[in-house]
Design an enzyme around this catalytic site. Sequence first.
Site, PDB file in Angstrom:
ATOM      1  N   PHE A 224      -8.592  14.605  -3.898  1.00  0.00           N
ATOM      2  CA  PHE A 224      -7.391  13.897  -3.453  1.00  0.00           C
ATOM      3  C   PHE A 224      -7.818  12.509  -2.952  1.00  0.00           C
ATOM      4  O   PHE A 224      -8.958  12.313  -2.546  1.00  0.00           O
ATOM      5  CB  PHE A 224      -6.685  14.689  -2.348  1.00  0.00           C
ATOM      6  CG  PHE A 224      -5.428  14.013  -1.873  1.00  0.00           C
ATOM      7  CD1 PHE A 224      -4.338  13.889  -2.718  1.00  0.00           C
ATOM      8  CD2 PHE A 224      -5.342  13.469  -0.596  1.00  0.00           C
ATOM      9  CE1 PHE A 224      -3.184  13.239  -2.296  1.00  0.00           C
ATOM     10  CE2 PHE A 224      -4.191  12.823  -0.171  1.00  0.00           C
ATOM     11  CZ  PHE A 224      -3.112  12.704  -1.026  1.00  0.00           C
TER      12      PHE A 224
ATOM     13  N   ASP B 277     -10.601  22.210  -0.386  1.00  0.00           N
ATOM     14  CA  ASP B 277      -9.545  21.416   0.228  1.00  0.00           C
ATOM     15  C   ASP B 277      -8.329  22.332   0.159  1.00  0.00           C
ATOM     16  O   ASP B 277      -7.723  22.521  -0.897  1.00  0.00           O
ATOM     17  CB  ASP B 277      -9.327  20.114  -0.542  1.00  0.00           C
ATOM     18  CG  ASP B 277      -8.112  19.342  -0.025  1.00  0.00           C
ATOM     19  OD1 ASP B 277      -7.279  19.938   0.688  1.00  0.00           O
ATOM     20  OD2 ASP B 277      -7.993  18.146  -0.356  1.00  0.00           O
TER      21      ASP B 277
ATOM     22  N   HIS C 299       0.791  -0.233  -3.703  1.00  0.00           N
ATOM     23  CA  HIS C 299       2.063   0.464  -3.866  1.00  0.00           C
ATOM     24  C   HIS C 299       2.806   0.646  -2.541  1.00  0.00           C
ATOM     25  O   HIS C 299       4.015   0.748  -2.502  1.00  0.00           O
ATOM     26  CB  HIS C 299       1.827   1.819  -4.518  1.00  0.00           C
ATOM     27  CG  HIS C 299       0.753   2.596  -3.824  1.00  0.00           C
ATOM     28  ND1 HIS C 299      -0.574   2.370  -4.045  1.00  0.00           N
ATOM     29  CD2 HIS C 299       0.827   3.547  -2.877  1.00  0.00           C
ATOM     30  CE1 HIS C 299      -1.284   3.161  -3.259  1.00  0.00           C
ATOM     31  NE2 HIS C 299      -0.465   3.891  -2.548  1.00  0.00           N
TER      32      HIS C 299
END
Length: 495
Positions: A125, A216, A451
């Site tokens: 991630f 995770d 973003h």
Amino acid sequence: MDEAPMMEPFRAKVVEPIPFTTRAQREQALRRAHHNLFNLRADEVTIDLLTDSGTGALSAAQMAAAMLGDESYAGARSFHRFRDVVGNLTSYPHVLPVHQGRAAERILFSALLRPGLITLGNTHFDTTRANVELVGGRALDLPCPEAADLDSPHPFKGDIDLEALHRALTGPDAPRVAAVVMTLTSNGMGGQPVSMANLTETARLCRAHGVPLFLDAARFAENAWLVTRNEPGYRNRSPREVAEEAFRLADGCTASMKKDGLVNTGGFLGLRDPDLAQRCELLLVATEGFPTYGGLAGRDLDMLAQGLLEVTDPDYLRARAGATAYLAQLARAAGVAVVEPPGVHAVYLDAGRLLPHIPPHRFPGHALTCALYLEGGVRGVECGSLYLGKEDAHGNPVVSAPWELVRLAIPRRVYSQSHLEHVGRTLARIARHADRLPGYRITAQAPLLRHFRSELAPVPLHEDEHRSTAVTTTPSPEPHPPVAVPPRGALAAHL
Ligand code: F0G
């Protein structure tokens, strides 16, 4: 209740109003936000599918548990309750509470890595990768080949490529491999699950080569649910049993509990190795808090302990997975392709396929997120070239994302079937005039993580000299044709 796969095993006791806005209000809000949905006020959003992280509803039992919270600085009862619940679930003897998942990542990788070392994973991630890189490490993704095919119905596209893992553990860089990280489910790969067969073999390879394996575990229960549905040999097992087995296979985990902990904030680091735990504990005290609270309030620990008992309830998981499958079905029926098969936490819309007239450097994913907001007050998040791409000073594409996607993440226990149907109707209205949606250009660029903070403006179709048909299939008219980056973390949430 197999005949009603979406029927929630709960009813509402407390409610929160959501705003109904007019199109004119939404147009004004979007203009004020410089066409970046991160800049909206949340009370301008009707259905907020930006993330499933920390956005869930608490149960009555969690609210009751909060009242039992012990706010003592050291040795609070809340910590002991939390540690017992986490210990029973994971089998890890050392459990360090933290305020959210990335804090566990920072502590673990600071204690484990040094410059030049490598972590391998199914797909790290974003924050995991960032925390590996912050201490000078390198995070290498080895997703299984099926993950690159968005249409493939393969049920375990979160698996790691075992041959590539074997090569990495035996190749010239093997001495620099410090850990393997398996993300359950793989948020960076569309929320796809990892099979127990793949995890078991990964654990075997790690043991054989003396490399620790960490999970995770942000969405461990959703992964376990999909295993009980789709993996031969696990169909008669409960999600809780599968989750326990997954944790047992690893040497430890980092866990954001804002997802499958069913709380608004919290996380933990679970470890077997006492020396590593001691090093991590020092970092914990210096940066998060004393080891019996780790940056959380006592009441947070109690709510988290209760959430972990609730999240593996098969009825809850069935209803949640059913809702996601239903939203995916509504999208397909509206003519919008999704990443197949849909996982549990989110539906990923294929904006590139819906909007072939918008080239990557005019951000088709962003165009779809703006349309979702304008058309229905729905907020999703772009996972495409706005997030992963790069343009030159003239706005010509240099790097584009491999896919132009929009993630609609579903908060836990929050929205009803009628809310999802509103999203479906909104998508259907958009799809009917998709060829008229404008692309966007960046008017103010943020130096990092663009973003989040960039400002954009629509580019009316007739004004866009760059307009082309499907860039992936038609030769691009650009002087610098876009280069697709590898599919690494391309479906991630980047929040
Ligand atoms: N790992 C995974 C797989 C995640 O999805 C996230 C967060 C984290 C770690 C970091 O946890 O936010 O508690 O620090 N994902 C959120 C999302 C932000 O929207 O997908 P955190």
